[in-house]
Design a protein around this motif. Structure first.
Motif, short mmCIF file in Angstrom:
data_model
loop_
_atom_site.label_atom_id
_atom_site.label_comp_id
_atom_site.label_asym_id
_atom_site.label_seq_id
_atom_site.Cartn_x
_atom_site.Cartn_y
_atom_site.Cartn_z
N GLU A 229 0.99 -1.41 -0.45
CA GLU A 229 -0.08 -0.10 -0.07
C GLU A 229 0.39 1.24 0.29
O GLU A 229 1.03 2.33 -1.14
CB GLU A 229 -1.16 -0.01 1.42
N LYS A 232 2.77 1.80 -3.70
CA LYS A 232 1.97 2.22 -4.51
C LYS A 232 1.17 3.78 -4.05
O LYS A 232 1.21 4.36 -4.77
CB LYS A 232 0.58 1.58 -4.27
N LEU A 233 1.07 4.35 -2.82
CA LEU A 233 0.99 5.39 -2.14
C LEU A 233 1.54 6.57 -3.04
O LEU A 233 1.54 7.64 -3.70
CB LEU A 233 0.55 5.83 -0.96
N ASN A 236 2.24 6.43 -6.85
CA ASN A 236 0.90 7.51 -7.75
C ASN A 236 1.22 8.54 -7.27
O ASN A 236 0.41 9.11 -8.02
CB ASN A 236 0.12 6.95 -7.00
N THR A 237 2.27 9.45 -6.65
CA THR A 237 1.80 10.55 -5.63
C THR A 237 2.15 11.51 -5.42
O THR A 237 2.85 12.85 -6.08
CB THR A 237 1.09 10.71 -4.26
N THR A 326 -3.82 3.07 4.49
CA THR A 326 -2.75 3.64 3.25
C THR A 326 -3.83 3.25 2.08
O THR A 326 -3.81 4.37 0.97
CB THR A 326 -1.44 3.21 3.09
N ILE A 330 -5.32 6.21 -0.70
CA ILE A 330 -4.56 6.04 -2.11
C ILE A 330 -5.88 6.44 -3.01
O ILE A 330 -5.84 7.19 -4.22
CB ILE A 330 -4.37 4.88 -2.18
#
Ligand code: ADP
Ligand code: MG
Length: 576
Positions: A229, A232-233, A236-237, A326, A330
């Motif tokens: 998680e 990925k957060l 992505n950001t 998290t 996301i």
């Protein structure tokens, strides 16, 4: 009829062993003696893995490391009195690190208590300060209940330590088998605490409006097994993130969004911080001025509500498990189409400039291969030679601090070090647990145990344990003849001839040119002694080929080698 009674009774040792097995315990580390020899045999006969160590303190370190690695508490088994007291340092370390651990000690027979029994000591009272749960089961019948409780309390919420006291009389007592609930329930894992959706929205709002956002990833995130998680957060950001020492690897250190090399700047300038499983204690400079901006807003996610608002007031405390939090964040940030663009973002530019300056400093140091070597050249060579998914165990002052920035972690829970309590002596025990975990769960992965010469001294005898259990741990001793630093041979000889040795040996200095690698000769093996970068390369490569025993690589470095000058001298900063 005596045969009939025998076949229908069961003793305390067997009940204890069966109960631990029932609760999913897999590993026991310890040292046996009166009254726990039969206990250890009972453990082995139900299939628990027993690792006999050389000092209870190291056994206790090993048991807590296996708890962190597997998520299930390991057990430390000790004898009465001094045996249990040797575990206390280990119990404190686990409790301060928030790692699950169950300690079990034999104790003096109950009918010898109060009249000077052998190794008699108030063991339950002694343990209470270091534990979430302490008990002496009042009868053998109740052992399953207390084992369930000890294992569960060590594991749930903020993890910690449980202690069970086992008088010799209790371990040897016989009870009728049908009066003991050997298959006492083992509860399913407690459902993860989900965050209030309104708080997730507020967190997304704060982060997306921030000018200088930062994510801090702590070892609580490692314990939460939230690596997928959080990675990925970050991806992505494109938020900059900073791992704490043992938060390293939850998101790979090699990620382009890791700003460890601009740590001071990142902490100082951030206006919104998402704190995932880390405490604002000394390791994070209490979250206070002058290391943080005075108006920094902290979104604090923790499983333990007692942690909120410690040291500074949190803008947004979120009482939840990091993993579901998290995952929800996301989605919220994706709804907002939020992401930073490192190439045209002022905050990222500031961080990148600092990273560049630090990288230049590092390269200059690391490329200086003059002998005696400096720390940077040593670690650069080690990092280039080991596998990138190795487990790194590390302790020592400069060895641990400088090594942390250079020895990278790309997998979660792959760094074990002196931790929140700054404990020296943890290395060999942690390495033993990690090597067992590799053998059982990640074959081919290697454990690199990087020790200062002082740190190695605390638990160095555990190399015998490593040899006995055929654990291929690579021990690297970064040897600077002292604590923080020592002296070269000639200077030390001069100092020693200046008068009363207790007056003229500087307390920080240790023996010079000590050939620690020769400890391998006790086992009929050769160790490695290195002075140059080339010798280190050859030694590490050779050690990697050895898969059934430990290796020691003793690297003599300059006793004066030091770390980079720091912007803040944190340990001497006083608040008074
Ligand atoms: P670090 O040394 O990396 O800064 P700390 O040990 O100080 O980390 O902090 C870890 C924090 O993580 C503790 O406050 C603990 O309560 C919290 N924690 C542990 N497990 C979880 C979890 N599953 N979800 C949320 N918080 C957790
Ligand atoms: Mg040293």
């Amino acid at each position: 009829s005596s045969k009939l009674t025998q076949s229908m009774t069961i003793d305390g040792n067997t009940i204890l062993a069966e109960s631990l097995k029932k609760q999913g315990v897999e590993y026991v580390f310890g040292i046996v003696g009166i009254p726990v020899i039969e206990t250890s045999l009972a453990f082995q006969s139900v299939g628990l893995k027993f690792i006999g160590m050389r000092n209870e303190q190291a056994a206790c370190y090993a048991a807590q490391a296996i708890g962190y690695l597997t998520g299930k508490p390991g057990v430390c088994l000790a004898v009465s009195g001094p045996g249990l007291l040797h575990c206390i340092g280990g119990m404190a370390n686990a409790q301060v690190n928030c790692w699950p651990l169950v300690v079990i000690a034999g104790s003096c027979p109950e009918d010898h208590e109060g009249i000077g029994g052998f190794q008699e000591w108030p063991q339950v009272d002694s343990s209470r300060l270091y534990c979430k749960y302490t008990a002496r089961p009042p009868s053998a019948r109740l052992i399953p209940l207390h084992v369930e409780r000890a294992v569960r309390l060590a594991s749930v919420g903020r993890p910690g330590v449980s202690y069970l006291d086992m008088p010799g009389t209790l371990l040897m007592s016989q009870v009728e088998e049908d009066k003991v609930q050997l298959d006492f329930y083992s509860a399913d894992p407690v459902k993860l605490g989900h965050p209030d959706p309104a708080l997730v929205s507020q967190a997304a709002e704060l982060l997306s409006r921030a000018e200088r956002p930062l994510v801090i990833v702590g070892k609580g995130a490692g314990h939460a097994r939230a690596e997928n998680e959080i990675t990925k957060l970050i991806e992505n950001t494109k938020l900059p993130f900073l791992p704490t020492p043992m938060g390293k690897g939850v998101v790979p250190d090699e990620s382009q969004y890791c700003v460890s090399s601009a740590r001071t700047q990142a902490l100082l300038k951030a206006d919104v911080i998402l704190l995932l499983g880390a405490r604002l204690n000394w390791m994070l400079h209490f979250g206070q001025v002058p290391r943080f901006a005075p108006d920094v807003k902290v979104i604090q996610v923790d499983i333990s509500p007692e942690e909120f608002h410690n040291s500074i007031k949190s803008e947004l405390p979120v009482h939840a498990d990091i993993k579901p939090f998290t995952a929800a964040l996301i989605n919220k940030l994706a709804e907002k189409k939020f992401s930073l663009q490192p190439t045209n973002n002022n905050w990222w530019q500031t961080l990148r400039e600092k990273q560049k300056a630090n990288a230049e400093f590092f390269e200059a140091q690391a490329n200086d291969k003059s002998v005696p070597l400096n720390y940077f050249a040593v670690f650069k060579t080690v990092q280039a030679t080991i596998s990138r998914d190795s487990i790194i165990v590390s302790e020592g002052a400069n060895t641990m601090d400088i090594g942390r920035g250079i020895l990278l972690n790309n997998k979660p829970r792959h760094r074990l070090d002196a931790g929140t309590f700054g404990t020296m002596g943890v290395g060999p025990g942690f390495a033993i647990a990690a090597a067992l975990w590799c053998r059982d769960y990640a074959p081919n992965k290697r454990v690199i145990c990087v020790e200062g010469d002082s740190a190695f001294g605390f638990s160095g005898m555990e190399i015998e344990t490593m040899v006995r259990y055929r654990l291929p741990i690579i021990i690297i001793i970064v040897n600077n003849n002292g604590i923080y630093g020592g002296f070269d041979k000639e200077t030390m000889q001069e100092l020693q001839s200046a008068g009363d040795l207790t007056q003229c040996i500087p307390p920080t200095s240790l023996g010079t040119e000590v050939r620690y690698e020769k400890m391998m000769e006790m086992f009929g093996e050769a160790g490695h002694f290195c002075r140059t970068v080339e010798e280190i390369e050859v030694a590490v490569k050779k050690a990697i080929t050895v898969t059934d025993r430990p290796s020691i690589i003793n690297i003599a470095i300059s006793p004066q080698s030091n770390r980079k000058p720091q912007a803040f001298n944190w340990l001497t900063e006083s608040k008074l």
